[in-house]
Design an enzyme around this catalytic site. Structure first.
Site, PDB file in Angstrom:
ATOM      1  N   THR A 120       5.972  29.943  48.084  1.00 30.16           N
ATOM      2  CA  THR A 120       6.636  30.886  47.192  1.00 30.16           C
ATOM      3  C   THR A 120       5.684  31.964  46.699  1.00 30.16           C
ATOM      4  OG1 THR A 120       7.643  31.021  45.002  1.00 30.16           O
ATOM      5  CG2 THR A 120       6.165  29.199  45.341  1.00 30.16           C
ATOM      6  N   ASP A 121       6.250  33.110  46.335  1.00 30.78           N
ATOM      7  CA  ASP A 121       5.424  34.170  45.746  1.00 30.78           C
ATOM      8  C   ASP A 121       4.952  33.811  44.331  1.00 30.78           C
ATOM      9  OD1 ASP A 121       7.882  34.392  44.441  1.00 30.78           O
ATOM     10  OD2 ASP A 121       8.146  36.529  44.842  1.00 30.78           O
ATOM     11  N   GLU A 122       5.556  32.760  43.752  1.00 31.97           N
ATOM     12  CA  GLU A 122       5.193  32.403  42.371  1.00 31.97           C
ATOM     13  C   GLU A 122       3.771  31.884  42.259  1.00 31.97           C
ATOM     14  OE1 GLU A 122       7.937  30.061  40.203  1.00 31.97           O
ATOM     15  OE2 GLU A 122       9.653  31.179  40.912  1.00 31.97           O
ATOM     16  N   TYR A 147       6.036  23.999  38.243  1.00 28.59           N
ATOM     17  CA  TYR A 147       6.516  24.164  39.627  1.00 28.59           C
ATOM     18  C   TYR A 147       5.535  25.005  40.443  1.00 28.59           C
ATOM     19  CZ  TYR A 147       8.883  26.543  43.480  1.00 28.59           C
ATOM     20  OH  TYR A 147       9.180  27.089  44.709  1.00 28.59           O
ATOM     21  N   LYS A 151       3.089  24.132  43.728  1.00 29.66           N
ATOM     22  CA  LYS A 151       3.185  24.833  45.019  1.00 29.66           C
ATOM     23  C   LYS A 151       1.824  25.447  45.371  1.00 29.66           C
ATOM     24  CE  LYS A 151       6.253  25.420  47.363  1.00 29.66           C
ATOM     25  NZ  LYS A 151       6.862  24.609  48.470  1.00 29.66           N
TER      26      LYS A 151
HETATM   27  P1  NAD Z   1      16.131  23.073  47.257  1.00 25.36           P
HETATM   28  O1  NAD Z   1      15.787  22.475  45.938  1.00 25.36           O
HETATM   29  O2  NAD Z   1      17.454  23.705  47.456  1.00 25.36           O
HETATM   30  O3  NAD Z   1      15.969  21.954  48.407  1.00 25.36           O
HETATM   31  C1  NAD Z   1      14.915  21.047  48.419  1.00 25.36           C
HETATM   32  C2  NAD Z   1      15.257  19.929  49.409  1.00 25.36           C
HETATM   33  O4  NAD Z   1      14.135  19.021  49.462  1.00 25.36           O
HETATM   34  C3  NAD Z   1      16.476  19.094  48.983  1.00 25.36           C
HETATM   35  O5  NAD Z   1      17.329  18.881  50.098  1.00 25.36           O
HETATM   36  C4  NAD Z   1      15.867  17.772  48.514  1.00 25.36           C
HETATM   37  O6  NAD Z   1      16.732  16.653  48.700  1.00 25.36           O
HETATM   38  C5  NAD Z   1      14.629  17.683  49.387  1.00 25.36           C
HETATM   39  N1  NAD Z   1      13.567  16.847  48.787  1.00 25.36           N
HETATM   40  C6  NAD Z   1      13.114  16.874  47.509  1.00 25.36           C
HETATM   41  N2  NAD Z   1      12.163  15.942  47.332  1.00 25.36           N
HETATM   42  C7  NAD Z   1      11.985  15.330  48.539  1.00 25.36           C
HETATM   43  C8  NAD Z   1      11.144  14.292  48.993  1.00 25.36           C
HETATM   44  N3  NAD Z   1      10.263  13.700  48.180  1.00 25.36           N
HETATM   45  N4  NAD Z   1      11.229  13.928  50.297  1.00 25.36           N
HETATM   46  C9  NAD Z   1      12.115  14.525  51.140  1.00 25.36           C
HETATM   47  N5  NAD Z   1      12.958  15.500  50.752  1.00 25.36           N
HETATM   48  C10 NAD Z   1      12.900  15.898  49.463  1.00 25.36           C
HETATM   49  O7  NAD Z   1      14.944  24.084  47.567  1.00 25.36           O
HETATM   50  P2  NAD Z   1      14.993  25.500  48.325  1.00 25.36           P
HETATM   51  O8  NAD Z   1      15.345  26.557  47.368  1.00 25.36           O
HETATM   52  O9  NAD Z   1      15.752  25.348  49.581  1.00 25.36           O
HETATM   53  O10 NAD Z   1      13.444  25.678  48.662  1.00 25.36           O
HETATM   54  C11 NAD Z   1      12.906  25.152  49.873  1.00 25.36           C
HETATM   55  C12 NAD Z   1      11.428  25.498  49.945  1.00 25.36           C
HETATM   56  O11 NAD Z   1      11.255  26.908  49.907  1.00 25.36           O
HETATM   57  C13 NAD Z   1      10.609  24.944  48.773  1.00 25.36           C
HETATM   58  O12 NAD Z   1       9.368  24.506  49.279  1.00 25.36           O
HETATM   59  C14 NAD Z   1      10.427  26.138  47.849  1.00 25.36           C
HETATM   60  O13 NAD Z   1       9.238  26.040  47.113  1.00 25.36           O
HETATM   61  C15 NAD Z   1      10.360  27.274  48.859  1.00 25.36           C
HETATM   62  N6  NAD Z   1      10.807  28.589  48.376  1.00 25.36           N
HETATM   63  C16 NAD Z   1      12.029  28.730  47.760  1.00 25.36           C
HETATM   64  C17 NAD Z   1      12.443  30.003  47.388  1.00 25.36           C
HETATM   65  C18 NAD Z   1      13.801  30.219  46.725  1.00 25.36           C
HETATM   66  O14 NAD Z   1      14.066  31.323  46.271  1.00 25.36           O
HETATM   67  N7  NAD Z   1      14.673  29.231  46.668  1.00 25.36           N
HETATM   68  C19 NAD Z   1      11.620  31.113  47.602  1.00 25.36           C
HETATM   69  C20 NAD Z   1      10.376  30.919  48.225  1.00 25.36           C
HETATM   70  C21 NAD Z   1       9.991  29.651  48.627  1.00 25.36           C
HETATM   71  O1  DAU Z   2      10.165  33.582  43.659  1.00 23.36           O
HETATM   72  C1  DAU Z   2      10.521  32.483  44.430  1.00 23.36           C
HETATM   73  C2  DAU Z   2      11.095  31.392  43.548  1.00 23.36           C
HETATM   74  O2  DAU Z   2      12.401  31.839  43.160  1.00 23.36           O
HETATM   75  C3  DAU Z   2      11.169  30.035  44.237  1.00 23.36           C
HETATM   76  O3  DAU Z   2       9.865  29.588  44.491  1.00 23.36           O
HETATM   77  C4  DAU Z   2      11.919  29.021  43.360  1.00 23.36           C
HETATM   78  O4  DAU Z   2      12.075  27.805  44.068  1.00 23.36           O
HETATM   79  C5  DAU Z   2      13.280  29.588  43.018  1.00 23.36           C
HETATM   80  O5  DAU Z   2      13.970  28.702  42.163  1.00 23.36           O
HETATM   81  C6  DAU Z   2      13.123  30.951  42.354  1.00 23.36           C
HETATM   82  O6  DAU Z   2      12.477  30.813  41.061  1.00 23.36           O
HETATM   83  P1  DAU Z   2      13.012  31.606  39.758  1.00 23.36           P
HETATM   84  O7  DAU Z   2      12.574  30.859  38.566  1.00 23.36           O
HETATM   85  O8  DAU Z   2      12.702  33.052  39.869  1.00 23.36           O
HETATM   86  O9  DAU Z   2      14.609  31.442  40.025  1.00 23.36           O
HETATM   87  P2  DAU Z   2      15.843  31.101  39.078  1.00 23.36           P
HETATM   88  O10 DAU Z   2      17.067  31.208  39.924  1.00 23.36           O
HETATM   89  O11 DAU Z   2      15.648  29.855  38.302  1.00 23.36           O
HETATM   90  O12 DAU Z   2      15.833  32.316  38.031  1.00 23.36           O
HETATM   91  C7  DAU Z   2      15.844  33.676  38.469  1.00 23.36           C
HETATM   92  C8  DAU Z   2      15.695  34.547  37.224  1.00 23.36           C
HETATM   93  O13 DAU Z   2      16.885  34.435  36.424  1.00 23.36           O
HETATM   94  C9  DAU Z   2      14.556  34.140  36.311  1.00 23.36           C
HETATM   95  O14 DAU Z   2      13.982  35.308  35.753  1.00 23.36           O
HETATM   96  C10 DAU Z   2      15.228  33.306  35.216  1.00 23.36           C
HETATM   97  C11 DAU Z   2      16.589  33.946  35.108  1.00 23.36           C
HETATM   98  N1  DAU Z   2      17.706  33.063  34.719  1.00 23.36           N
HETATM   99  C12 DAU Z   2      17.857  31.864  35.377  1.00 23.36           C
HETATM  100  C13 DAU Z   2      18.927  31.034  35.089  1.00 23.36           C
HETATM  101  C14 DAU Z   2      19.080  29.702  35.798  1.00 23.36           C
HETATM  102  C15 DAU Z   2      18.650  33.469  33.779  1.00 23.36           C
HETATM  103  O15 DAU Z   2      18.525  34.576  33.183  1.00 23.36           O
HETATM  104  N2  DAU Z   2      19.718  32.652  33.499  1.00 23.36           N
HETATM  105  C16 DAU Z   2      19.902  31.447  34.115  1.00 23.36           C
HETATM  106  O16 DAU Z   2      20.892  30.752  33.836  1.00 23.36           O
END
Ligand code: NAD
Ligand code: DAU
Length: 331
Positions: A120-122, A147, A151
């Site tokens: 992630t970019d975080e 989190y 990562k």
């Molecule tokens: P998600 O939470 O939707 O899915 C995570 C999956 O991992 C789930 O299916 C869960 O059951 C599985 N999991 C959790 N713990 C586990 C374990 N111990 N063993 C096996 N499986 C397990 O997450 P996502 O949003 O699809 O993110 C996927 C990856 O991409 C993560 O590594 C996250 O850090 C990264 N990422 C997410 C975003 C985003 O915006 N969602 C952006 C950049 C990177």
């Molecule tokens: O940047 C990549 C990341 O993006 C991933 O690594 C994470 O897995 C993914 O969850 C996401 O993180 P954020 O914390 O940015 O995403 P989230 O959807 O939780 O929130 C997006 C923005 O919206 C953040 O600034 C918080 C805000 N927010 C979130 C929720 C759930 C609200 O204002 N209201 C809400 O109810």
């Protein structure tokens, strides 16, 4: 190619499996997923006979060794992924994101298997709202939340395993994804499903925080480029120039759902809330000629809203529990 996809029942992983099986190339997919609250077999609906599903934990060394020994490459998505949950209880984040990644790295080291680490970019922390800078591959790590700290730790393990043990790994750090099958705890699907259930959207603080949105299909098309052509040991940044503040996104959701754009609530802000993320993906574009398909956030959001409207059965049973969790966290 035999690909082991960890976290393939989650948001990005399930979209990756669907895209991979649809590419028309000879790939055998095995999904390893623990089916936590965030994973669901229903996200892989209609694909069941095209891949192997293993329910299990990435921190289970015996299971991981067995599955890795039968793979040519591993694409590692599995994680605890939600910042708010990491503030409420960091412990599963340390176990899955750090120990789970360590377990996979030891296995790919033992069996000489190619590994791609989805991150992630975080890990870079945040940027000021008035700063024109973007994250690049050279930005120093500075994570803010439990989190993002886990990562960042997992990314560092990958780099160390490449240098010290010659593991054939690449890394990618992507910005905020949106699209179908995203868990409804996350910002965009939470607000869409709020509107669909007659609840006002919830905006943290003033809503000035900026996220750099990319459609999940664009993230996955970039991942395939890195898997096929990425240089071992390198990090690739994935983003599609989608910077928007949260207030704008909430108002756009309401507008696209034919509601008054002012019909939302400001709620307590997230502790340590990162201000702004922005990705410079020019390296990926220049080296691989990669381009995002979704260049209009408005149109991508419109199709995402349609998906949640058309797939109520996928999320409806979860809604009350998710909102109860937010109530307990007082947001
Ligand atoms: P998600 O939470 O939707 O899915 C995570 C999956 O991992 C789930 O299916 C869960 O059951 C599985 N999991 C959790 N713990 C586990 C374990 N111990 N063993 C096996 N499986 C397990 O997450 P996502 O949003 O699809 O993110 C996927 C990856 O991409 C993560 O590594 C996250 O850090 C990264 N990422 C997410 C975003 C985003 O915006 N969602 C952006 C950049 C990177
Ligand atoms: O940047 C990549 C990341 O993006 C991933 O690594 C994470 O897995 C993914 O969850 C996401 O993180 P954020 O914390 O940015 O995403 P989230 O959807 O939780 O929130 C997006 C923005 O919206 C953040 O600034 C918080 C805000 N927010 C979130 C929720 C759930 C609200 O204002 N209201 C809400 O109810």
């Amino acid at each position: 190619m035999r690909v082991l996809v960890t976290g393939g029942a989650g948001f990005i992983g399930s979209n990756f499996v669907r895209a991979t099986l649809g590419r028309g190339v000879d790939v055998e997919v095995t999904v390893l997923d623990y089916l936590t609250y965030a994973g669901s077999r229903s996200s892989l609906f209609a694909l069941e006979d095209q891949f192997k599903f293993v329910e299990g934990d990435i921190a289970d060394a015996d299971l991981v060794n067995h599955l890795v020994s039968e793979a040519d490459s591993v694409v590692h998505f599995a994680a605890e992924s939600h910042n708010d949950n990491s503030l409420a209880d960091p412990s599963p984040f340390l176990r899955t994101n750090i120990i789970g990644t360590y377990t996979l790295l030891q296995a790919v080291r033992t069996y000489g298997v190619r590994y791609h680490h989805v991150s992630t970019d975080e890990v870079y922390g945040d940027l000021a709202l008035d700063d024109p800078a973007k994250f690049t591959e050279y930005t120093p790590y500075n994570p803010s939340s439990p989190y993002s700290a886990t990562k960042a730790a997992s990314d560092m393990l990958v780099r160390a395993w490449v240098r010290s043990f010659g593991v054939r790994a690449t890394l990618s750090n992507c910005s905020n994804n949106y699209g179908p099958y995203q868990h409804i705890e996350k910002f965009i699907p939470r607000q869409i499903t709020n509107v669909l259930t007659g609840v006002r959207p919830k905006l943290y603080g003033a809503g000035k925080n900026v996220r750099d949105w990319i459609h999940v299909e664009d993230h996955n098309s970039a991942l395939w480029r890195v898997l096929e052509s990425g240089e071992i040991g390198r990090t690739y940044l994935i983003g599609s120039d989608g910077e928007l503040d949260n207030l704008t996104v909430v108002r756009l959701i309401l507008e696209l759902m034919d509601k008054d754009p002012n019909e939302f609530d400001h709620v307590t802000d997230r502790a340590g809330h990162d201000l702004r993320y922005a990705i410079d993906s020019s390296m990926l574009r220049d080296e691989f000629g990669w381009q995002p398909h979704y260049t209009s956030f408005r149109e991508g959001l419109r199709s995402t809203i349609d998906w949640y409207r058309d797939n109520r059965a996928w999320w409806e049973n979860e809604k009350a529990a998710v909102e109860a969790r937010y109530q307990a966290q007082k947001v």
